[in-house]
Design a protein around this motif. Structure first.
Motif, mmCIF file in Angstrom:
data_model
loop_
_atom_site.group_PDB
_atom_site.id
_atom_site.type_symbol
_atom_site.label_atom_id
_atom_site.label_comp_id
_atom_site.label_asym_id
_atom_site.label_seq_id
_atom_site.Cartn_x
_atom_site.Cartn_y
_atom_site.Cartn_z
ATOM 1 N N GLU A 163 70.626 62.569 35.935
ATOM 2 C CA GLU A 163 70.888 63.863 35.305
ATOM 3 C C GLU A 163 70.658 63.796 33.800
ATOM 4 N N PRO A 164 69.766 64.615 33.274
ATOM 5 C CA PRO A 164 69.522 64.604 31.833
ATOM 6 C C PRO A 164 70.776 64.850 30.998
ATOM 7 N N ASP A 165 71.688 65.678 31.484
ATOM 8 C CA ASP A 165 72.909 65.965 30.718
ATOM 9 C C ASP A 165 73.755 64.718 30.457
ATOM 10 N N ALA A 166 73.560 63.667 31.247
ATOM 11 C CA ALA A 166 74.321 62.428 31.058
ATOM 12 C C ALA A 166 73.951 61.719 29.751
ATOM 13 N N TYR A 167 72.825 62.094 29.147
ATOM 14 C CA TYR A 167 72.376 61.457 27.909
ATOM 15 C C TYR A 167 72.889 62.155 26.651
ATOM 16 N N VAL A 168 73.365 63.373 26.805
ATOM 17 C CA VAL A 168 73.845 64.139 25.650
ATOM 18 C C VAL A 168 75.065 63.432 25.051
ATOM 19 N N PHE A 173 64.291 64.174 24.716
ATOM 20 C CA PHE A 173 65.558 64.227 23.990
ATOM 21 C C PHE A 173 65.374 65.023 22.713
ATOM 22 N N THR A 200 71.293 65.592 21.426
ATOM 23 C CA THR A 200 72.031 66.855 21.523
ATOM 24 C C THR A 200 71.579 67.692 22.712
ATOM 25 N N ARG A 201 70.426 67.334 23.282
ATOM 26 C CA ARG A 201 69.875 68.045 24.443
ATOM 27 C C ARG A 201 68.918 67.114 25.140
ATOM 28 N N ALA A 202 68.866 67.186 26.480
ATOM 29 C CA ALA A 202 67.925 66.370 27.243
ATOM 30 C C ALA A 202 67.393 67.195 28.403
ATOM 31 N N TRP A 203 66.066 67.034 28.700
ATOM 32 C CA TRP A 203 65.478 67.771 29.811
ATOM 33 C C TRP A 203 64.290 66.997 30.359
ATOM 34 N N LYS A 204 63.997 67.245 31.626
ATOM 35 C CA LYS A 204 62.880 66.593 32.303
ATOM 36 C C LYS A 204 61.564 67.263 31.925
#
Length: 71
Positions: A14-19, A58, A66-70
């Motif tokens: 999950e990209p949100d796990a990197y925020v 990122f 502050t934000r992450a997406w595929k």
């Protein structure tokens, strides 16, 4: 006619796990989890919008994601 190649599966991550993580640590973690391309961008950066299998983006401010997406 040649068969259509099937792309590799993306990491089940999950990209949100990197925020909130520091940018260097987030990039290292993403590569360990199988992302082939990791792109760190400043807030408001102009980027291409094509979707790329295996890429994680990122947005980084003051060294933190502050934000992450595929794609």
């Amino acid at each position: 006619m040649a068969p259509i190649p099937k792309p590799d599966a993306e990491p089940q991550d999950e990209p949100d796990a990197y925020v909130g993580l520091d940018a260097a640590g987030a990039e290292r973690r993403a590569r360990e989890r199988g992302w082939t391309t990791v792109r760190s961008l400043p807030p408001g950066a102009i980027v291409t919008m094509e979707y790329r299998q295996g890429r994680l983006n990122f947005e980084v401010r003051a060294g933190r994601v502050t934000r992450a997406w595929k794609g």
